[in-house]
Design a protein around this motif. Structure first.
Motif, PDB file in Angstrom:
ATOM      1  N   TRP A  72     -24.306  -4.199   3.212  1.00 58.93           N
ATOM      2  CA  TRP A  72     -25.308  -4.957   3.937  1.00 58.93           C
ATOM      3  C   TRP A  72     -24.803  -6.376   4.156  1.00 58.93           C
ATOM      4  O   TRP A  72     -24.057  -6.912   3.362  1.00 58.93           O
ATOM      5  N   ARG A  73     -25.260  -7.012   5.239  1.00 60.42           N
ATOM      6  CA  ARG A  73     -24.868  -8.382   5.559  1.00 60.42           C
ATOM      7  C   ARG A  73     -25.943  -9.341   5.055  1.00 60.42           C
ATOM      8  O   ARG A  73     -27.134  -9.148   5.304  1.00 60.42           O
ATOM      9  N   LEU A  74     -25.523 -10.362   4.346  1.00 61.28           N
ATOM     10  CA  LEU A  74     -26.442 -11.397   3.871  1.00 61.28           C
ATOM     11  C   LEU A  74     -26.928 -12.197   5.069  1.00 61.28           C
ATOM     12  O   LEU A  74     -26.118 -12.702   5.852  1.00 61.28           O
ATOM     13  N   THR A  75     -28.239 -12.305   5.248  1.00 60.48           N
ATOM     14  CA  THR A  75     -28.791 -13.046   6.383  1.00 60.48           C
ATOM     15  C   THR A  75     -29.360 -14.395   5.979  1.00 60.48           C
ATOM     16  O   THR A  75     -29.377 -15.314   6.781  1.00 60.48           O
TER      17      THR A  75
ATOM     18  N   TYR B  59     -31.122  -9.411   3.522  1.00 61.92           N
ATOM     19  CA  TYR B  59     -29.961  -8.643   3.951  1.00 61.92           C
ATOM     20  C   TYR B  59     -30.329  -7.829   5.187  1.00 61.92           C
ATOM     21  O   TYR B  59     -31.492  -7.525   5.426  1.00 61.92           O
ATOM     22  N   GLU B  60     -29.298  -7.457   5.955  1.00 62.12           N
ATOM     23  CA  GLU B  60     -29.498  -6.700   7.184  1.00 62.12           C
ATOM     24  C   GLU B  60     -28.406  -5.642   7.306  1.00 62.12           C
ATOM     25  O   GLU B  60     -27.257  -5.864   6.921  1.00 62.12           O
ATOM     26  N   LEU B  61     -28.786  -4.509   7.855  1.00 58.52           N
ATOM     27  CA  LEU B  61     -27.850  -3.424   8.115  1.00 58.52           C
ATOM     28  C   LEU B  61     -28.038  -3.001   9.563  1.00 58.52           C
ATOM     29  O   LEU B  61     -29.122  -2.558   9.944  1.00 58.52           O
ATOM     30  N   CYS B  62     -27.004  -3.192  10.388  1.00 55.87           N
ATOM     31  CA  CYS B  62     -27.074  -2.793  11.795  1.00 55.87           C
ATOM     32  C   CYS B  62     -26.546  -1.375  11.933  1.00 55.87           C
ATOM     33  O   CYS B  62     -25.549  -1.008  11.319  1.00 55.87           O
TER      34      CYS B  62
ATOM     35  N   LYS C  59     -31.794  -1.347  13.314  1.00 55.87           N
ATOM     36  CA  LYS C  59     -31.489  -2.370  12.323  1.00 55.87           C
ATOM     37  C   LYS C  59     -32.471  -2.203  11.169  1.00 55.87           C
ATOM     38  O   LYS C  59     -33.644  -1.884  11.384  1.00 55.87           O
TER      39      LYS C  59
ATOM     40  N   SER D  87     -33.765  -4.263   7.664  1.00 52.61           N
ATOM     41  CA  SER D  87     -33.682  -5.526   6.917  1.00 52.61           C
ATOM     42  C   SER D  87     -34.491  -5.415   5.634  1.00 52.61           C
ATOM     43  O   SER D  87     -35.488  -4.691   5.574  1.00 52.61           O
TER      44      SER D  87
END
Length: 95
Positions: free
Chosen positions: A42-45, A54-57, A71, A73
C-alpha cells in the motif's frame, strides 16, 4: 498495540490485528482466501502524530480474475482511548 495470534506462522499473513479482506472474505468467492489486498504494498498517503492513511490503486490487469479499476483507502486515527478506522472502496471503472 495490536493482537497477533500465537498461531501465526512466519512468512504468512499475520493472524490477528485488523485484517483487510478485499475484495472477498475467506473463500466466499473464486478469488484467493480473503482477496488480494492484504498481500499488496500500500502507498502511504498521509501521516501525522495520531493518524495515518494508505491507498491501494487497482488497474484491470493488477490481479488475476479481477478486471475492475478502482482504489481502496484505509486510514487510522488514534486518541488516548480510541482507534478510528475508515475503509473506503472507489469504483473508477465503467462497471
Amino acid at each position: 498495540l495490536f493482537y497477533i495470534s500465537p498461531l501465526s506462522v512466519q512468512g504468512k499473513t499475520a493472524r490477528g490485528g485488523l485484517p483487510v479482506c478485499f475484495p472477498q472474505f475467506n473463500m466466499l468467492g473464486n478469488l484467493p482466501k480473503h482477496g488480494y489486498a492484504r498481500h499488496e504494498a500500500w502507498r502511504l498517503t498521509f501521516s501525522g502524530p495520531n493518524e495515518v492513511g494508505y491507498e491501494l490503486c487497482i488497474e484491470p490487469d493488477t490481479w488475476a480474475a479481477w478486471p475492475y479499476k478502482g482504489k481502496v483507502s484505509i486510514s487510522y486515527q488514534c486518541t488516548k482511548s480510541s482507534l478510528f478506522v475508515s475503509f473506503k472502496v472507489f469504483n473508477l471503472g465503467n462497471l
